[in-house]
Design a protein around this motif. Structure first.
Motif, PDB file in Angstrom:
ATOM      1  N   ARG A 109     -30.724  58.129  77.771  1.00 49.69           N
ATOM      2  CA  ARG A 109     -31.051  57.536  76.471  1.00 49.69           C
ATOM      3  C   ARG A 109     -32.464  57.900  76.014  1.00 49.69           C
ATOM      4  N   PRO A 110     -33.474  57.748  76.886  1.00 48.95           N
ATOM      5  CA  PRO A 110     -34.824  58.088  76.430  1.00 48.95           C
ATOM      6  C   PRO A 110     -34.963  59.565  76.032  1.00 48.95           C
ATOM      7  N   GLN A 111     -34.303  60.453  76.769  1.00 52.94           N
ATOM      8  CA  GLN A 111     -34.376  61.879  76.439  1.00 52.94           C
ATOM      9  C   GLN A 111     -33.767  62.142  75.063  1.00 52.94           C
ATOM     10  N   ILE A 112     -32.587  61.566  74.822  1.00 52.16           N
ATOM     11  CA  ILE A 112     -31.907  61.790  73.544  1.00 52.16           C
ATOM     12  C   ILE A 112     -32.673  61.112  72.413  1.00 52.16           C
ATOM     13  N   ALA A 113     -33.186  59.908  72.668  1.00 53.10           N
ATOM     14  CA  ALA A 113     -33.941  59.194  71.642  1.00 53.10           C
ATOM     15  C   ALA A 113     -35.147  60.001  71.202  1.00 53.10           C
ATOM     16  N   GLU A 114     -35.843  60.593  72.180  1.00 48.22           N
ATOM     17  CA  GLU A 114     -37.018  61.404  71.842  1.00 48.22           C
ATOM     18  C   GLU A 114     -36.605  62.672  71.101  1.00 48.22           C
ATOM     19  N   GLU A 115     -35.543  63.316  71.573  1.00 49.22           N
ATOM     20  CA  GLU A 115     -35.109  64.587  70.978  1.00 49.22           C
ATOM     21  C   GLU A 115     -34.604  64.419  69.548  1.00 49.22           C
TER      22      GLU A 115
END
Length: 167
Positions: A25-31
């Protein structure tokens, strides 16, 4: 973001693809610049689940079902081992109770046996219910389901009393 805002379909599809790739989730949220809550909503709408650590899951429903089946089998095996230990403990306690002459110690041993047998029933109860549900899921028609229930009732019914008229 304003209430009622809907993520554009192309961004939502991109998020689904990233979830299936196993990104967090954090990776996708940032991307993608989306909140974690929005990503959770997207995953629910598109029926994808987040990959679990060590599950080898891609987040697709099929992969998650396989991971759940593996966990279920693992837990069933654990319950079987625990049930065996409880039965062994019961056997040992009964043997001690048979040779015990002090009534108080014998009573304590019998209470221990009773507790172990109740624990055994609790451990195995879930598997009994699951096996019954599996039988019911295998029944495709209402008549087959009635036959499964009737067979279960006959198998668990006490033997007929002597003197009853039987045909």
């Amino acid at each position: 973001m304003p209430s009622g805002y809907r993520t554009p379909p192309e961004v939502e599809q991109q998020a689904v693809e990233l979830i299936r790739e196993g990104k967090t989730r954090p990776q996708i949220a940032e991307e993608l610049g989306l909140s974690k809550r929005t990503l959770t909503d997207i995953a629910k709408r598109n029926q994808v689940e987040w990959a679990r650590t060590g599950s080898g899951s891609s987040g697709t429903p099929d992969a998650m079902d396989r991971a759940r089946a593996y966990r279920s089998e693992y837990m069933r095996d654990r319950r079987e081992r625990i049930a065996e230990k409880l039965l062994d403990q019961t056997d040992r306690t009964l043997e001690l109770a048979e040779s015990e002459s002090d009534p108080r110690r014998r009573q304590a041993l019998m209470q221990s046996t009773d507790a172990a047998m109740r624990a055994y029933a609790n451990v195995t109860k879930g598997d009994i219910v699951l096996s019954e549900q599996e039988k019911m899921q295998g029944a495709t028609s209402m008549l087959e389901q009635i036959l499964v229930v009737a067979t279960r009732q006959v198998a668990t019914a006490p033997p007929p009393r002597p003197g009853l008229i039987q045909e």
